[in-house]
Write a protein that holds these residues in place. Structure first.
Motif, PDB file in Angstrom:
ATOM      1  N   MET A  42      10.450  -5.971  -8.484  1.00  0.00           N
ATOM      2  CA  MET A  42       9.480  -4.944  -8.867  1.00  0.00           C
ATOM      3  C   MET A  42       8.952  -4.198  -7.646  1.00  0.00           C
ATOM      4  O   MET A  42       8.730  -4.783  -6.592  1.00  0.00           O
ATOM      5  CB  MET A  42       8.314  -5.556  -9.641  1.00  0.00           C
ATOM      6  N   THR A  43       8.754  -2.889  -7.818  1.00  0.00           N
ATOM      7  CA  THR A  43       8.169  -2.040  -6.790  1.00  0.00           C
ATOM      8  C   THR A  43       6.697  -1.776  -7.116  1.00  0.00           C
ATOM      9  O   THR A  43       6.217  -2.148  -8.198  1.00  0.00           O
ATOM     10  CB  THR A  43       8.906  -0.695  -6.724  1.00  0.00           C
ATOM     11  N   ALA A  44       6.010  -1.091  -6.219  1.00  0.00           N
ATOM     12  CA  ALA A  44       4.601  -0.748  -6.470  1.00  0.00           C
ATOM     13  C   ALA A  44       4.462   0.127  -7.708  1.00  0.00           C
ATOM     14  O   ALA A  44       3.529  -0.042  -8.504  1.00  0.00           O
ATOM     15  CB  ALA A  44       4.019  -0.035  -5.245  1.00  0.00           C
ATOM     16  N   VAL A  45       5.403   1.059  -7.899  1.00  0.00           N
ATOM     17  CA  VAL A  45       5.346   1.934  -9.076  1.00  0.00           C
ATOM     18  C   VAL A  45       5.552   1.121 -10.354  1.00  0.00           C
ATOM     19  O   VAL A  45       4.891   1.366 -11.376  1.00  0.00           O
ATOM     20  CB  VAL A  45       6.393   3.063  -8.970  1.00  0.00           C
ATOM     21  N   MET A  46       6.445   0.155 -10.319  1.00  0.00           N
ATOM     22  CA  MET A  46       6.649  -0.698 -11.496  1.00  0.00           C
ATOM     23  C   MET A  46       5.402  -1.510 -11.813  1.00  0.00           C
ATOM     24  O   MET A  46       5.020  -1.661 -12.981  1.00  0.00           O
ATOM     25  CB  MET A  46       7.840  -1.631 -11.271  1.00  0.00           C
ATOM     26  N   TRP A  47       4.767  -2.030 -10.762  1.00  0.00           N
ATOM     27  CA  TRP A  47       3.530  -2.776 -10.990  1.00  0.00           C
ATOM     28  C   TRP A  47       2.457  -1.878 -11.612  1.00  0.00           C
ATOM     29  O   TRP A  47       1.757  -2.285 -12.546  1.00  0.00           O
ATOM     30  CB  TRP A  47       3.019  -3.363  -9.667  1.00  0.00           C
ATOM     31  N   ALA A  48       2.336  -0.661 -11.097  1.00  0.00           N
ATOM     32  CA  ALA A  48       1.352   0.270 -11.654  1.00  0.00           C
ATOM     33  C   ALA A  48       1.674   0.578 -13.108  1.00  0.00           C
ATOM     34  O   ALA A  48       0.778   0.614 -13.970  1.00  0.00           O
ATOM     35  CB  ALA A  48       1.330   1.557 -10.836  1.00  0.00           C
ATOM     36  N   ALA A  49       2.951   0.793 -13.405  1.00  0.00           N
ATOM     37  CA  ALA A  49       3.367   1.107 -14.775  1.00  0.00           C
ATOM     38  C   ALA A  49       3.086  -0.061 -15.715  1.00  0.00           C
ATOM     39  O   ALA A  49       2.631   0.130 -16.850  1.00  0.00           O
ATOM     40  CB  ALA A  49       4.851   1.465 -14.797  1.00  0.00           C
ATOM     41  N   SER A  50       3.330  -1.274 -15.245  1.00  0.00           N
ATOM     42  CA  SER A  50       3.140  -2.457 -16.092  1.00  0.00           C
ATOM     43  C   SER A  50       1.671  -2.711 -16.411  1.00  0.00           C
ATOM     44  O   SER A  50       1.347  -3.335 -17.414  1.00  0.00           O
ATOM     45  CB  SER A  50       3.736  -3.698 -15.416  1.00  0.00           C
ATOM     46  N   LYS A  51       0.789  -2.209 -15.551  1.00  0.00           N
ATOM     47  CA  LYS A  51      -0.655  -2.388 -15.752  1.00  0.00           C
ATOM     48  C   LYS A  51      -1.326  -1.137 -16.329  1.00  0.00           C
ATOM     49  O   LYS A  51      -2.544  -1.089 -16.473  1.00  0.00           O
ATOM     50  CB  LYS A  51      -1.332  -2.753 -14.424  1.00  0.00           C
ATOM     51  N   GLY A  52      -0.516  -0.107 -16.624  1.00  0.00           N
ATOM     52  CA  GLY A  52      -1.079   1.120 -17.186  1.00  0.00           C
ATOM     53  C   GLY A  52      -1.920   1.904 -16.198  1.00  0.00           C
ATOM     54  O   GLY A  52      -2.924   2.523 -16.574  1.00  0.00           O
ATOM     55  N   LYS A  53      -1.514   1.921 -14.930  1.00  0.00           N
ATOM     56  CA  LYS A  53      -2.280   2.610 -13.888  1.00  0.00           C
ATOM     57  C   LYS A  53      -1.601   3.939 -13.540  1.00  0.00           C
ATOM     58  O   LYS A  53      -0.988   4.100 -12.483  1.00  0.00           O
ATOM     59  CB  LYS A  53      -2.402   1.724 -12.646  1.00  0.00           C
ATOM     60  N   SER A  54      -1.721   4.919 -14.420  1.00  0.00           N
ATOM     61  CA  SER A  54      -1.049   6.207 -14.228  1.00  0.00           C
ATOM     62  C   SER A  54      -1.550   6.937 -12.988  1.00  0.00           C
ATOM     63  O   SER A  54      -0.791   7.651 -12.323  1.00  0.00           O
ATOM     64  CB  SER A  54      -1.233   7.094 -15.458  1.00  0.00           C
ATOM     65  N   SER A  55      -2.827   6.769 -12.647  1.00  0.00           N
ATOM     66  CA  SER A  55      -3.379   7.461 -11.476  1.00  0.00           C
ATOM     67  C   SER A  55      -2.726   6.967 -10.192  1.00  0.00           C
ATOM     68  O   SER A  55      -2.566   7.732  -9.229  1.00  0.00           O
ATOM     69  CB  SER A  55      -4.893   7.267 -11.400  1.00  0.00           C
ATOM     70  N   VAL A  56      -2.328   5.700 -10.155  1.00  0.00           N
ATOM     71  CA  VAL A  56      -1.641   5.153  -8.979  1.00  0.00           C
ATOM     72  C   VAL A  56      -0.261   5.777  -8.850  1.00  0.00           C
ATOM     73  O   VAL A  56       0.164   6.159  -7.749  1.00  0.00           O
ATOM     74  CB  VAL A  56      -1.528   3.615  -9.074  1.00  0.00           C
ATOM     75  N   ILE A  57       0.453   5.890  -9.964  1.00  0.00           N
ATOM     76  CA  ILE A  57       1.786   6.490  -9.956  1.00  0.00           C
ATOM     77  C   ILE A  57       1.698   7.932  -9.456  1.00  0.00           C
ATOM     78  O   ILE A  57       2.499   8.369  -8.624  1.00  0.00           O
ATOM     79  CB  ILE A  57       2.418   6.438 -11.357  1.00  0.00           C
ATOM     80  N   GLU A  58       0.705   8.658  -9.934  1.00  0.00           N
ATOM     81  CA  GLU A  58       0.518  10.050  -9.507  1.00  0.00           C
ATOM     82  C   GLU A  58       0.186  10.116  -8.013  1.00  0.00           C
ATOM     83  O   GLU A  58       0.710  10.969  -7.291  1.00  0.00           O
ATOM     84  CB  GLU A  58      -0.602  10.695 -10.320  1.00  0.00           C
ATOM     85  N   THR A  59      -0.652   9.208  -7.543  1.00  0.00           N
ATOM     86  CA  THR A  59      -1.024   9.174  -6.124  1.00  0.00           C
ATOM     87  C   THR A  59       0.189   8.901  -5.248  1.00  0.00           C
ATOM     88  O   THR A  59       0.392   9.561  -4.222  1.00  0.00           O
ATOM     89  CB  THR A  59      -2.097   8.097  -5.876  1.00  0.00           C
ATOM     90  N   ILE A  60       1.004   7.941  -5.640  1.00  0.00           N
ATOM     91  CA  ILE A  60       2.197   7.608  -4.864  1.00  0.00           C
ATOM     92  C   ILE A  60       3.164   8.786  -4.846  1.00  0.00           C
ATOM     93  O   ILE A  60       3.660   9.180  -3.780  1.00  0.00           O
ATOM     94  CB  ILE A  60       2.899   6.357  -5.445  1.00  0.00           C
ATOM     95  N   TYR A  61       3.417   9.354  -6.001  1.00  0.00           N
ATOM     96  CA  TYR A  61       4.393  10.446  -6.087  1.00  0.00           C
ATOM     97  C   TYR A  61       3.938  11.666  -5.297  1.00  0.00           C
ATOM     98  O   TYR A  61       4.716  12.268  -4.558  1.00  0.00           O
ATOM     99  CB  TYR A  61       4.639  10.817  -7.547  1.00  0.00           C
ATOM    100  N   HIS A  62       2.671  12.016  -5.419  1.00  0.00           N
ATOM    101  CA  HIS A  62       2.174  13.220  -4.745  1.00  0.00           C
ATOM    102  C   HIS A  62       1.960  13.005  -3.245  1.00  0.00           C
ATOM    103  O   HIS A  62       1.816  13.974  -2.497  1.00  0.00           O
ATOM    104  CB  HIS A  62       0.904  13.720  -5.410  1.00  0.00           C
ATOM    105  N   SER A  63       1.979  11.759  -2.809  1.00  0.00           N
ATOM    106  CA  SER A  63       1.907  11.503  -1.371  1.00  0.00           C
ATOM    107  C   SER A  63       3.183  11.958  -0.679  1.00  0.00           C
ATOM    108  O   SER A  63       3.226  12.101   0.547  1.00  0.00           O
ATOM    109  CB  SER A  63       1.693  10.009  -1.102  1.00  0.00           C
TER     110      SER A  63
END
Length: 202
Positions: free
Chosen positions: A123-144
């Motif tokens: 699992m990656t950080a994005v997968m962990w965020a997705a599994s916990k329903g943390k959409s804001s984290v996914i957006e933060t990582i992608y937009h970085s």
């Protein structure tokens, strides 16, 4: 007994003065790299507590210990970015990625590589965020990664949202399993997809 010590408690509670006082007495920065019985370090305990700039322990530990603390993993293979992602700490995620960019010779490659690090299950950080329903984290990582625009970078960006763990599960598979509509929507917006061999079943 979980192996937690006073340094970890101070990091967990965002008590910077207490942490500094103990470090000054011990005079050995290496104690800050030691984990509890699960390998969880003070830096990992420092994320997920405030989710804003009130977190004064995180910058202190990063500056004190440098890249080696960010690269360190617990016994499950999780680094501090994964810990921040699973806890939904967008402040910590943003801070860690900026730190990588500012302290790496090849900021693009180092940042992309760090985001794609895996734990022991793949699992990656994005997968962990997705599994916990943390959409804001996914957006933060992608937009970085917004300023990274080479062909190689576009391939990495696609990989970040379409990567698979060791059981062929993608971030979107995890988001659907978590039943978080906002996270599913965010991943679809980023052109994430399922994998036919995913082991996740609803």
């Amino acid at each position: 007994d979980t192996g937690l010590n006073l340094l970890m408690y101070a990091a967990m509670e965002n008590r910077l003065n207490a942490l500094k006082s103990m470090v000054d007495v011990i005079q050995d920065d290496s104690v800050l790299l030691r984990g509890d019985l699960a390998g969880i370090t003070p830096l990992m305990w420092a994320v997920g507590q405030t989710n804003n700039s009130d977190n004064v322990v995180l910058p202190y530990l990063c500056d004190k210990l440098g890249m080696k603390a960010l690269e360190q993993k617990d016994f499950a293979g999780c680094n501090v970015l994964m810990w921040a992602a699973r806890k939904g700490d967008t402040f910590a995620v943003d801070y860690l990625l900026k730190y990588i960019k500012e302290h790496s010779a090849d900021s693009e490659f180092s940042t992309l590589k760090y985001i794609c690090e895996r734990d022991n299950s793949g699992m990656t950080a994005v997968m962990w965020a997705a599994s916990k329903g943390k959409s804001s984290v996914i957006e933060t990582i992608y937009h970085s990664l917004a300023e990274f625009n080479s062909v190689r970078d576009y391939e990495w960006k696609d990989n970040i949202v379409n990567d698979r763990d060791f059981n062929f599960n993608t971030p979107l598979d995890y988001a659907v399993a978590s039943r978080d509509v906002q996270t599913v929507g965010k991943l679809l917006e980023l052109q994430a997809g399922f994998h036919v061999d995913s082991m996740i079943r609803l």
